[in-house]
Each structure stands twice: as structure tokens, then as C-alpha cells.
Design a protein around this motif. Structure first.
Motif, short mmCIF file in Angstrom:
data_model
loop_
_atom_site.label_atom_id
_atom_site.label_comp_id
_atom_site.label_asym_id
_atom_site.label_seq_id
_atom_site.Cartn_x
_atom_site.Cartn_y
_atom_site.Cartn_z
N UNK A 56 56.71 -89.45 -35.09
CA UNK A 56 56.59 -89.01 -33.70
C UNK A 56 55.13 -88.91 -33.27
N UNK A 57 54.29 -88.33 -34.11
CA UNK A 57 52.87 -88.24 -33.76
C UNK A 57 52.21 -89.61 -33.71
N UNK A 58 52.58 -90.50 -34.62
CA UNK A 58 52.00 -91.85 -34.61
C UNK A 58 52.43 -92.62 -33.37
N UNK A 59 53.70 -92.52 -33.00
CA UNK A 59 54.17 -93.20 -31.79
C UNK A 59 53.45 -92.67 -30.55
N UNK A 60 53.29 -91.35 -30.47
CA UNK A 60 52.61 -90.76 -29.32
C UNK A 60 51.14 -91.15 -29.31
N UNK B 43 59.08 -96.86 -28.01
CA UNK B 43 58.71 -96.05 -29.17
C UNK B 43 57.99 -94.78 -28.74
N UNK B 44 57.23 -94.86 -27.65
CA UNK B 44 56.57 -93.65 -27.14
C UNK B 44 57.59 -92.63 -26.67
N UNK B 45 58.64 -93.12 -25.98
CA UNK B 45 59.71 -92.23 -25.55
C UNK B 45 60.39 -91.58 -26.75
N UNK B 46 60.63 -92.39 -27.77
CA UNK B 46 61.25 -91.85 -28.99
C UNK B 46 60.35 -90.80 -29.63
N UNK B 47 59.03 -91.05 -29.66
CA UNK B 47 58.10 -90.08 -30.23
C UNK B 47 58.10 -88.77 -29.46
N UNK B 48 58.13 -88.85 -28.14
CA UNK B 48 58.14 -87.63 -27.32
C UNK B 48 59.43 -86.84 -27.55
N UNK B 49 60.56 -87.55 -27.63
CA UNK B 49 61.85 -86.89 -27.85
C UNK B 49 61.87 -86.21 -29.22
N UNK B 50 61.40 -86.92 -30.24
CA UNK B 50 61.38 -86.34 -31.58
C UNK B 50 60.47 -85.11 -31.63
N UNK B 51 59.28 -85.23 -31.04
CA UNK B 51 58.36 -84.09 -31.05
C UNK B 51 58.95 -82.91 -30.29
N UNK B 52 59.61 -83.17 -29.17
CA UNK B 52 60.24 -82.08 -28.42
C UNK B 52 61.33 -81.40 -29.25
#
Length: 290
Positions: free
Chosen positions: A268-272, A22-31
Motif C-alpha cells: 500500500x505504501x509503495x503504490x501510494x 494501483x494507487x486506488x488499491x493502495x489508498x483503500x488498503x492503507x485506509x
């Protein structure tokens, strides 16, 4: 026989991302949102404020991937430009709130006494007595809509949480042996705060700041939905939701795309934030071997 080449160990960040998809997904979404916000003038197929009444309420298609709104404006272009406002508001609100909360929390936690009483008991509790979103609505309604007023309103209501977090961390850290040793060696209060206390309390602030950005995105969308955000013709996800609610059943794409954008940005921010909390927590690192 020669020696076998050493096996390269994966970095802590890589192992953390592998264990937390989920952290990877958050970073990808934020990017993706950052790219959309920075390169919106080149990625947007049309001017987000261009009105075409002959092509109003068109469904998603080859000419308009996200369709058009009630004025014939391209929804994809407006969604891309809306990422700019949301990210600018999120970064500005968290930065200003964290700065105010950091100063107030450091003063209250380090000096204690009447300083702590005034800041923590009276000022902080006074802000906590009113719902933050209602206070922001009243503030923006009084000063008028606009990006600066929006950031100021959300910052005034958002600094309290950072101040209480900083106060608690400072009160626990200032009694540590290394702080007492620095004080015994004649270190000034400013040096104690900047060189010894602040570096040891920055980890929870980073986590709280990441989660706070999610709240800022949601609050900006809420105020824009109520007509208290950035005034038109600027594209904002909240104002797009407000414009499309009258056509929810006839043209649901007016609401779906900005709503999905808000949802993904908040996620994305919550996952990060959750990943940073696990990554920076020594107990979690020890348990997972990060």
C-alpha cells in the motif's frame, strides 16, 4: 433554446486515481489498516493477550476467523492490534528521520564548504558504510527492546537518505533566480530556506516519505521477528511470524495472516509512493494530461 449546462470536469486527483488503479488499491488498503489500528479495541473479537491453552492451534473457523496460536490467543485480534504498532512505527520513524535529514541536508546544501564536507563526506558516508538493519539491530540489542528504542534505532539509520536527497535539491534550488532575487532584497538565510527553498523541494520528500514508511514497516517486522521489537505480550506482526515459524507445516495459519498483513501494508505504501511521484512530477502530468 436554453444554454446547455456546463460539463463538470473531473478533478485532477480523480483522474489520477482512474489512470492508476494501483494507487486506488493502495489508498483503500492503507485506509483499512488505519481503521483497524484506530478501532482495534472495538473490532477485535477478543483480548489479544488472552491465553486459552484448551483452544491452542485451532484452525480458522466460526469462533476464531484467523484461528488461534500456540497459546490459544486469537490471531485476528493480534493482527488488528499489530497494525497499531506497525503504523505508529512507520509514521514515527519517517517523521524523525525526515526531520534529522531535512536539517542536515539544508545545512549541507545551502552553506556548502566545510559544513557540506563534514555532514556529507564524513558523517553521511560513515552511516552508509554500515548496513542500516545491522546498525539498528546493534542499537536495539544495546539499549534493549521497546517501542521507543525501536523507533530511535530505525531513525538513526534512516535519516541519511533524506539528508542526501535534501542536499541535492537545495544545491539545485539555491541558484535559481527567485532565490537570488530574495537574497538581493536582504532576505535572511532562515527566510530563504523556509520561504523560498523548502516549498520548492517538498514534493520529492513526500514521495520518499511514503516509500520510507513501507521500509519502516518491513524493518519493524524484521526486528520483531528477531526478538528486538516491542516486548510481549504486545502483538506485533514480526513477533507473530517468529512465534509461528515452529508450527509452519502443522498450523500454517499462524504465519500466513501476519505475513499477508505485512505484505499488504508494504504494498500500500509503495503504490501510494509511486502514484505521488507521478502526480507531483510536472513532466508526467503534462504527458498524461492530469
Amino acid at each position: 433554446m436554453g444554454n446547455a449546462p456546463p460539463v463538470r470536469q473531473p478533478s485532477r486527483l480523480k483522474r489520477s486515481l482512474e489512470q492508476q488503479p494501483l494507487a486506488t488499491l493502495g489508498v483503500v488498503l492503507l485506509a483499512c489498516f488505519v481503521v483497524c489500528a484506530v478501532f482495534a479495541p472495538w473490532l477485535a473479537p477478543q483480548d489479544p493477550a488472552r491465553i486459552d491453552l484448551t483452544g491452542r492451534l485451532l484452525p480458522p473457523g466460526s469462533m476464531h476467523w484467523f484461528g488461534t496460536d500456540e497459546l490459544g490467543r486469537d490471531i485476528l485480534s493480534r493482527t488488528l492490534y499489530g497494525a497499531r504498532i506497525s503504523l505508529v512505527v512507520a509514521v514515527s520513524v519517517v517523521s524523525l528521520s525526515l526531520t534529522i535529514g531535512l536539517i542536515a541536508g539544508l545545512a549541507a546544501g545551502f552553506y556548502g564548504g566545510w559544513t557540506d564536507t563534514v555532514l556529507n563526506v564524513y558523517v553521511t558516508n560513515a552511516f552508509l558504510a554500515l548496513p542500516g538493519i545491522l546498525l539498528a539491530i546493534a542499537f536495539v540489542a544495546f539499549l534493549g527492546p521497546g517501542l521507543f528504542n525501536l523507533v530511535l534505532a530505525l531513525s538513526i539509520t534512516g535519516w541519511v537518505g533524506y539528508a542526501r536527497l535534501v542536499r541535492a535539491q537545495v544545491m539545485a534550488t539555491k541558484e535559481r533566480e527567485f532565490v537570488e532575487a530574495a537574497r538581493a532584497l536582504g532576505a535572511s538565510d532562515l527566510r530563504l530556506l523556509v520561504r523560498h527553498i523548502l516549498p520548492n523541494i517538498v514534493q520529492p520528500l513526500i514521495v520518499q516519505g511514503a516509500i520510507g514508511m513501507a521500509g519502516a514497516v518491513l524493518a519493524e517486522a524484521t526486528l520483531s521477528f528477531l526478538g528486538l521489537g516491542v516486548p510481549p505480550p504486545a502483538a506485533s506482526w514480526g513477533s507473530m511470524l517468529n512465534d509461528g515459524r515452529s508450527y509452519l507445516f502443522d498450523s500454517p495459519h499462524l504465519v500466513i495472516f501476519p505475513a499477508v498483513a505485512v505484505m499488504l501494508a508494504v504494498l500500500s505504501f509503495n503504490f501510494i509512493g509511486d502514484a505521488l511521484g507521478d502526480l507531483l512530477d510536472p513532466r508526467t502530468r503534462l504527458a498524461t494530461g492530469l
